[in-house]
Write an enzyme that holds these catalytic residues in place. Structure first.
Site, PDB file in Angstrom:
ATOM      1  N   GLN A  81     -13.767  20.464 -32.349  1.00  0.00           N
ATOM      2  CA  GLN A  81     -15.111  20.726 -31.810  1.00  0.00           C
ATOM      3  C   GLN A  81     -15.576  22.184 -31.851  1.00  0.00           C
ATOM      4  O   GLN A  81     -16.733  22.459 -32.181  1.00  0.00           O
ATOM      5  CB  GLN A  81     -15.182  20.224 -30.357  1.00  0.00           C
ATOM      6  CG  GLN A  81     -16.563  20.360 -29.765  1.00  0.00           C
ATOM      7  CD  GLN A  81     -16.706  19.889 -28.326  1.00  0.00           C
ATOM      8  OE1 GLN A  81     -17.676  20.217 -27.675  1.00  0.00           O
ATOM      9  NE2 GLN A  81     -15.768  19.127 -27.818  1.00  0.00           N
ATOM     10  N   GLU A  85     -10.307  22.022 -25.010  1.00  0.00           N
ATOM     11  CA  GLU A  85     -11.410  22.289 -24.078  1.00  0.00           C
ATOM     12  C   GLU A  85     -10.989  22.574 -22.633  1.00  0.00           C
ATOM     13  O   GLU A  85     -11.274  23.622 -22.073  1.00  0.00           O
ATOM     14  CB  GLU A  85     -12.354  21.069 -24.110  1.00  0.00           C
ATOM     15  CG  GLU A  85     -13.433  21.044 -23.048  1.00  0.00           C
ATOM     16  CD  GLU A  85     -14.487  22.121 -23.249  1.00  0.00           C
ATOM     17  OE1 GLU A  85     -14.972  22.262 -24.369  1.00  0.00           O
ATOM     18  OE2 GLU A  85     -14.818  22.811 -22.264  1.00  0.00           O
ATOM     19  N   ASP A 100     -15.137  24.556 -25.846  1.00  0.00           N
ATOM     20  CA  ASP A 100     -15.266  24.289 -27.283  1.00  0.00           C
ATOM     21  C   ASP A 100     -16.637  24.693 -27.820  1.00  0.00           C
ATOM     22  O   ASP A 100     -16.764  25.631 -28.607  1.00  0.00           O
ATOM     23  CB  ASP A 100     -15.059  22.797 -27.555  1.00  0.00           C
ATOM     24  CG  ASP A 100     -13.589  22.432 -27.610  1.00  0.00           C
ATOM     25  OD1 ASP A 100     -12.761  23.322 -27.840  1.00  0.00           O
ATOM     26  OD2 ASP A 100     -13.270  21.251 -27.413  1.00  0.00           O
ATOM     27  N   GLY A 109     -26.872  31.844  -7.774  1.00  0.00           N
ATOM     28  CA  GLY A 109     -27.705  33.040  -7.704  1.00  0.00           C
ATOM     29  C   GLY A 109     -28.115  33.371  -6.284  1.00  0.00           C
ATOM     30  O   GLY A 109     -27.535  32.866  -5.326  1.00  0.00           O
ATOM     31  N   GLY A 110     -29.125  34.197  -6.158  1.00  0.00           N
ATOM     32  CA  GLY A 110     -29.547  34.670  -4.842  1.00  0.00           C
ATOM     33  C   GLY A 110     -30.500  33.737  -4.116  1.00  0.00           C
ATOM     34  O   GLY A 110     -30.908  34.032  -2.990  1.00  0.00           O
TER      35      GLY A 110
END
Ligand code: CAO
Length: 415
Positions: free
Chosen positions: A17, A139, A168, A247-248
């Site tokens: 892959q 993977e 992959d 995130g924030g």
């Protein structure tokens, strides 16, 4: 219309892959990708996870569009000569063999440079130089070693690997960027170079926010947007954060109408600060917009569980699509949890070429993922994957071999 990589020839020595993801992308941008496989067997994925007996699997077809396939036994002395001719006529050799396999075949960096000093040799390996450099890697090994698994899942459960193939396909994307960058540098230097994308490095690159959080944790001992705050405990390493936003702007996955029967009746909801007042209005908690316990992002952090519980009471009264429609009107960031069935049937993804229907001579029509990167002057037309050795004669003829020579090499088992 021409293609961005018209005229670039890729000797595609990849399998499974990671490498094929990279070369498929280059082919979509117009490169001539010549996939080298062993006669009789080919890329192992041709026969893995088959859904139709004796027909190339979807695993293979979905990673090898727009390529040509030639069969060469590169351990056979005459086969080696054919590979040498290909090395001399190509710009890039891409491979993702186990460490050392290319050297064992006799194609060291030095030998390749002797044959073609302009050749770029691009490799995916599991690890870069270090204790694990000789390991074979798939993977999920990369997801575990790159920091993804330890930071995915819920606090009370084991590490979890993601459905997204970041080890992959993610590393294949990194490698493709390395290749076009090396091609660009070659314009001024005239020389090839080695390009290495290690799967551990690629996964870590995609997990950089967790390395950020590791350092925040070490400095402050707490991360207030994590579900462990305020009632749980933090250890020495970044914990699994469930569905908390990386995130924030705090977010979580919330149930929608029908969740009892439909495992994907959920929505991702982000309590983005600029639209907090609108969120309060939509869910009928207008007083939260001005209440000092809820009005600011800092005040909300210790109350996220309660807040998402209240928002969920609202989302559970709507289907995920009804909720989307209402929330979008107010610019409240959210996203439905889409099943693969819903994605496969989504007309807008077909229209943009993100999902494409391809016809294959043996399997008939099937769906695949088209080029996710859209260039306005280099559109992608997805063509079917090649049958094993379908282009051997064609490519050999381009290299200058006569029909009689091709037949002799085939009889000798070299191609
Ligand atoms: N002619 C003759 N020999 C060939 C050949 C050809 N056309 N193509 C491949 N071979 C040989 C190789 O030379 C190698 O021989 P040696 O072991 O004698 O050196 C042999 O086939 C097997 O190659 P391999 O070791 O790469 O394959 P594997 O199935 O045992 O391992 C994998 C697969 C993926 C674990 C390993 O290739 C790897 O670690 N690759 C790097 C990391 C990577 O890309 N992983 C992601 C794969 S996708 O999940």
């Amino acid at each position: 219309m021409g293609k961005a990589l018209d005229g670039v020839r890729i000797l595609d020595f990849t399998h499974v892959q990671s490498g094929p993801t990279c070369t498929q992308l280059l082919a979509w941008f117009g490169a001539d990708v010549i996939k080298v496989e062993r006669a009789g067997a080919g890329d192992i994925t041709r026969e893995q996870l088959r859904d139709i007996p004796d027909v190339d699997s979807l695993y293979f077809t979905m990673l090898n569009h727009n390529k040509r396939s030639v069969t060469i036994d590169t351990k056979n002395p005459e086969g080696k000569q054919v590979l040498e001719a290909l090395i001399q006529s190509c710009d890039v050799l891409v491979e993702n063999f186990a460490p050392g396999a290319l050297d064992r075949m006799g194609f060291t960096w030095e030998r390749i440079q002797e044959l073609n000093p302009r050749m770029i040799v691009a490799s995916v390996k599991g690890f870069g130089p270090g204790p694990y450099e000789d390991c074979k890697v798939y993977e999920n090994v990369a997801q575990c070693a790159g920091g993804a698994a330890s930071t995915t899942g819920f606090d009370d459960g084991p590490p979890v690997v993601s459905g997204a193939q970041i080890g992959d396909s993610g590393t294949g994307l990194h490698l493709a960027l390395g290749i076009v960058t090396a091609l660009f540098q070659r314009v001024s230097t005239g020389r090839g170079q080695k390009v290495l994308a290690a799967m551990q490095d690629g996964v870590l690159n995609l997990c950089r926010v967790k390395l950020r959080d590791q350092q925040r944790l070490e400095r402050t001992g707490v991360m207030k947007e994590y579900p462990q705050y305020p009632n749980g405990t933090f250890g020495e390493a970044v914990p699994r954060a469930g569905n908390a936003s990386g995130g924030g702007q705090p977010g979580w996955i919330l149930k929608c109408k029908g969740w009892e029967a439909d495992p994907n009746a959920y929505i991702y909801f982000i309590t983005q600060a600029p639209v907090w007042a609108k969120i309060c209005n939509v869910i009928g908690k207008e007083e939260w917009a001005t209440d000092p316990d809820y009005a600011t992002p800092a005040a909300r952090l210790p109350r996220l569980k309660e807040i998402f519980g209240e928002i969920e009471r609202w989302t559970m009264s709507k289907t995920k699509f009804e909720a989307m429609e209402i929330l979008n009107k107010y610019d409240i960031p959210c996203g439905p949890i889409l099943s693969m069935k819903e994605i496969a049937e989504e007309p807008s993804l077909r229209k943009t070429g993100t999902i494409v229907e391809v016809d294959h001579p043996q399997r008939g029509k099937y769906l695949t993922v088209g080029n996710p990167i859209k260039l306005s002057d280099s559109p992608t037309e997805v063509t079917r994957s090649p049958l094993l050795g379908e282009h051997t004669n064609e490519v050999m003829a381009e290299l200058g071999y006569t029909s009689a020579q091709i037949d002799a090499l085939r009889a000798a088992g070299a191609i």
